[in-house]
Motif scaffolding. Structure first.
Motif, PDB file in Angstrom:
ATOM      1  N   TRP A 101     -70.268 -21.829   6.912  1.00  0.00           N
ATOM      2  CA  TRP A 101     -69.114 -21.455   6.083  1.00  0.00           C
ATOM      3  C   TRP A 101     -68.611 -20.056   6.424  1.00  0.00           C
ATOM      4  O   TRP A 101     -67.403 -19.832   6.531  1.00  0.00           O
ATOM      5  CB  TRP A 101     -69.516 -21.541   4.619  1.00  0.00           C
ATOM      6  CG  TRP A 101     -68.422 -21.230   3.640  1.00  0.00           C
ATOM      7  CD1 TRP A 101     -68.295 -20.104   2.879  1.00  0.00           C
ATOM      8  CD2 TRP A 101     -67.305 -22.055   3.308  1.00  0.00           C
ATOM      9  NE1 TRP A 101     -67.178 -20.181   2.094  1.00  0.00           N
ATOM     10  CE2 TRP A 101     -66.554 -21.370   2.330  1.00  0.00           C
ATOM     11  CE3 TRP A 101     -66.882 -23.317   3.731  1.00  0.00           C
ATOM     12  CZ2 TRP A 101     -65.386 -21.907   1.792  1.00  0.00           C
ATOM     13  CZ3 TRP A 101     -65.712 -23.846   3.187  1.00  0.00           C
ATOM     14  CH2 TRP A 101     -64.991 -23.135   2.230  1.00  0.00           C
ATOM     15  N   SER A 117     -60.222 -20.689  -6.077  1.00  0.00           N
ATOM     16  CA  SER A 117     -61.190 -21.768  -5.939  1.00  0.00           C
ATOM     17  C   SER A 117     -60.489 -23.116  -5.757  1.00  0.00           C
ATOM     18  O   SER A 117     -60.971 -23.983  -5.020  1.00  0.00           O
ATOM     19  CB  SER A 117     -62.108 -21.810  -7.164  1.00  0.00           C
ATOM     20  OG  SER A 117     -61.351 -21.943  -8.352  1.00  0.00           O
ATOM     21  N   PHE A 118     -59.341 -23.308  -6.406  1.00  0.00           N
ATOM     22  CA  PHE A 118     -58.623 -24.576  -6.290  1.00  0.00           C
ATOM     23  C   PHE A 118     -58.068 -24.782  -4.888  1.00  0.00           C
ATOM     24  O   PHE A 118     -58.188 -25.871  -4.315  1.00  0.00           O
ATOM     25  CB  PHE A 118     -57.487 -24.632  -7.319  1.00  0.00           C
ATOM     26  CG  PHE A 118     -57.962 -24.735  -8.739  1.00  0.00           C
ATOM     27  CD1 PHE A 118     -58.461 -25.924  -9.239  1.00  0.00           C
ATOM     28  CD2 PHE A 118     -57.912 -23.634  -9.576  1.00  0.00           C
ATOM     29  CE1 PHE A 118     -58.912 -26.026 -10.543  1.00  0.00           C
ATOM     30  CE2 PHE A 118     -58.359 -23.722 -10.882  1.00  0.00           C
ATOM     31  CZ  PHE A 118     -58.865 -24.920 -11.368  1.00  0.00           C
ATOM     32  N   THR A 120     -59.186 -23.404  -2.217  1.00  0.00           N
ATOM     33  CA  THR A 120     -60.327 -23.543  -1.311  1.00  0.00           C
ATOM     34  C   THR A 120     -60.867 -24.963  -1.333  1.00  0.00           C
ATOM     35  O   THR A 120     -61.211 -25.532  -0.287  1.00  0.00           O
ATOM     36  CB  THR A 120     -61.443 -22.557  -1.684  1.00  0.00           C
ATOM     37  OG1 THR A 120     -60.912 -21.226  -1.723  1.00  0.00           O
ATOM     38  CG2 THR A 120     -62.575 -22.607  -0.666  1.00  0.00           C
ATOM     39  N   LEU A 121     -60.954 -25.550  -2.522  1.00  0.00           N
ATOM     40  CA  LEU A 121     -61.457 -26.924  -2.639  1.00  0.00           C
ATOM     41  C   LEU A 121     -60.559 -27.913  -1.903  1.00  0.00           C
ATOM     42  O   LEU A 121     -61.044 -28.884  -1.318  1.00  0.00           O
ATOM     43  CB  LEU A 121     -61.564 -27.316  -4.111  1.00  0.00           C
ATOM     44  CG  LEU A 121     -62.716 -26.678  -4.894  1.00  0.00           C
ATOM     45  CD1 LEU A 121     -62.573 -26.968  -6.382  1.00  0.00           C
ATOM     46  CD2 LEU A 121     -64.063 -27.176  -4.386  1.00  0.00           C
ATOM     47  N   SER A 122     -59.262 -27.670  -1.939  1.00  0.00           N
ATOM     48  CA  SER A 122     -58.338 -28.576  -1.250  1.00  0.00           C
ATOM     49  C   SER A 122     -58.328 -28.367   0.255  1.00  0.00           C
ATOM     50  O   SER A 122     -57.840 -29.226   0.989  1.00  0.00           O
ATOM     51  CB  SER A 122     -56.916 -28.381  -1.797  1.00  0.00           C
ATOM     52  OG  SER A 122     -56.474 -27.046  -1.564  1.00  0.00           O
ATOM     53  N   TYR A 126     -65.975 -32.087   1.476  1.00  0.00           N
ATOM     54  CA  TYR A 126     -67.234 -32.223   0.743  1.00  0.00           C
ATOM     55  C   TYR A 126     -68.362 -32.698   1.650  1.00  0.00           C
ATOM     56  O   TYR A 126     -69.512 -32.327   1.461  1.00  0.00           O
ATOM     57  CB  TYR A 126     -67.045 -33.195  -0.421  1.00  0.00           C
ATOM     58  CG  TYR A 126     -68.307 -33.450  -1.199  1.00  0.00           C
ATOM     59  CD1 TYR A 126     -68.710 -32.570  -2.203  1.00  0.00           C
ATOM     60  CD2 TYR A 126     -69.109 -34.567  -0.923  1.00  0.00           C
ATOM     61  CE1 TYR A 126     -69.879 -32.791  -2.914  1.00  0.00           C
ATOM     62  CE2 TYR A 126     -70.275 -34.795  -1.633  1.00  0.00           C
ATOM     63  CZ  TYR A 126     -70.666 -33.904  -2.626  1.00  0.00           C
ATOM     64  OH  TYR A 126     -71.818 -34.115  -3.327  1.00  0.00           O
ATOM     65  N   HIS A 133     -69.039 -26.850  -2.023  1.00  0.00           N
ATOM     66  CA  HIS A 133     -68.016 -27.570  -2.794  1.00  0.00           C
ATOM     67  C   HIS A 133     -68.423 -27.663  -4.256  1.00  0.00           C
ATOM     68  O   HIS A 133     -67.592 -27.461  -5.164  1.00  0.00           O
ATOM     69  CB  HIS A 133     -67.825 -28.965  -2.196  1.00  0.00           C
ATOM     70  CG  HIS A 133     -66.647 -29.695  -2.741  1.00  0.00           C
ATOM     71  ND1 HIS A 133     -66.677 -30.347  -3.962  1.00  0.00           N
ATOM     72  CD2 HIS A 133     -65.376 -29.876  -2.251  1.00  0.00           C
ATOM     73  CE1 HIS A 133     -65.498 -30.892  -4.198  1.00  0.00           C
ATOM     74  NE2 HIS A 133     -64.694 -30.630  -3.184  1.00  0.00           N
ATOM     75  N   SER A 134     -69.686 -27.929  -4.501  1.00  0.00           N
ATOM     76  CA  SER A 134     -70.170 -28.025  -5.886  1.00  0.00           C
ATOM     77  C   SER A 134     -70.112 -26.677  -6.581  1.00  0.00           C
ATOM     78  O   SER A 134     -69.739 -26.582  -7.756  1.00  0.00           O
ATOM     79  CB  SER A 134     -71.607 -28.559  -5.893  1.00  0.00           C
ATOM     80  OG  SER A 134     -71.670 -29.851  -5.327  1.00  0.00           O
ATOM     81  N   LEU A 136     -68.077 -24.139  -5.908  1.00  0.00           N
ATOM     82  CA  LEU A 136     -66.684 -23.793  -6.172  1.00  0.00           C
ATOM     83  C   LEU A 136     -66.115 -24.642  -7.309  1.00  0.00           C
ATOM     84  O   LEU A 136     -65.274 -24.167  -8.083  1.00  0.00           O
ATOM     85  CB  LEU A 136     -65.848 -23.994  -4.903  1.00  0.00           C
ATOM     86  CG  LEU A 136     -66.087 -22.961  -3.796  1.00  0.00           C
ATOM     87  CD1 LEU A 136     -65.330 -23.348  -2.532  1.00  0.00           C
ATOM     88  CD2 LEU A 136     -65.682 -21.564  -4.237  1.00  0.00           C
ATOM     89  N   THR A 137     -66.577 -25.871  -7.437  1.00  0.00           N
ATOM     90  CA  THR A 137     -66.159 -26.702  -8.565  1.00  0.00           C
ATOM     91  C   THR A 137     -66.666 -26.114  -9.874  1.00  0.00           C
ATOM     92  O   THR A 137     -65.952 -26.101 -10.892  1.00  0.00           O
ATOM     93  CB  THR A 137     -66.686 -28.134  -8.390  1.00  0.00           C
ATOM     94  OG1 THR A 137     -66.218 -28.661  -7.143  1.00  0.00           O
ATOM     95  CG2 THR A 137     -66.201 -29.034  -9.532  1.00  0.00           C
ATOM     96  N   ALA A 140     -64.524 -23.186 -10.740  1.00  0.00           N
ATOM     97  CA  ALA A 140     -63.193 -23.568 -11.220  1.00  0.00           C
ATOM     98  C   ALA A 140     -63.228 -24.053 -12.657  1.00  0.00           C
ATOM     99  O   ALA A 140     -62.226 -23.950 -13.375  1.00  0.00           O
ATOM    100  CB  ALA A 140     -62.610 -24.653 -10.316  1.00  0.00           C
TER     101      ALA A 140
END
Length: 206
Positions: A101, A117-118, A120-122, A126, A133-134, A136-137, A140
């Protein structure tokens, strides 16, 4: 208007039900027995709720690519991974994952790096970064507290009166949303178009 006289509870040599708090006046007694313990408990709860989690949130924020440039030490992220170890998909691969990463965003310009964070997730997969990913979720969703749920229950208590006992679930949900989110601007034209598309027994005349 009747006013009661504030008195200090009697003290005895062997008190088991309450503490014999020394005081020179009723004000001093209740200050020491009620107000100061409550204040101390309140401060401790604030520290447990916010201060202790502040460090975890800071480390979670460092996972966002826009803030990665300020942190290059892998050990910095190990504490937050250990904190959420029980809910991570595969904690054993976190060290290798965080190395990839950091390398992934090392040569990316600041303009092209996600800042929240949103976003980044997009912009991530995963399958390649399940643990990140978890995390950052979690970041968020952490700002969402129980205040919204409590506000919803308070609204339902006002809406679901005995006069509206036969109200359907769909109508009740709509009224609750309108009451809770009063500051949200609604597009009246879209609402009319939405209702005009529904099958109705009577013609909807605009």
């Amino acid at each position: 208007m009747l006013e009661g006289i504030i008195e200090v509870p009697r003290t005895v040599g062997r008190q088991t039900a309450r503490n014999n708090i020394p005081s020179d006046s009723p004000e001093q007694y209740y200050k020491r027995s009620i107000f100061l313990p409550f204040l101390d408990h309140f401060i401790c709860q604030l520290q447990d709720r916010f201060t202790n989690h502040h460090h975890v949130m800071a480390k979670l924020q460092s996972l966002i690519p826009n803030f990665i440039k300020n942190t290059t030490d892998i050990k910095y992220f190990q504490e937050v991974a250990l904190f959420y170890k029980d809910i991570l998909p595969n904690y054993e691969t976190f060290d290798a994952e965080i190395k990839i990463w950091l390398t992934k965003w090392k040569n990316v310009s600041d303009r092209d790096r996600p800042t929240t964070s949103f976003t980044t997730l997009s912009a991530m997969s995963y399958d390649f970064f399940p643990n990140i990913h978890s995390l950052l979720t979690i970041m968020a969703t952490l700002p969402v507290t129980t205040a919204t749920a409590k506000r919803s229950f308070s609204t339902l208590r006002r809406l679901k009166t005995y006069l509206r006992n036969n109200m359907g679930e769909t109508r009740l949900t709509g009224l609750a949303l309108l009451n809770i989110y009063q500051n949200v601007d609604l597009n009246v034209e879209k609402i009319i178009d939405r209702f005009a598309m529904l099958p109705r027994k009577w013609d909807f005349i605009l």
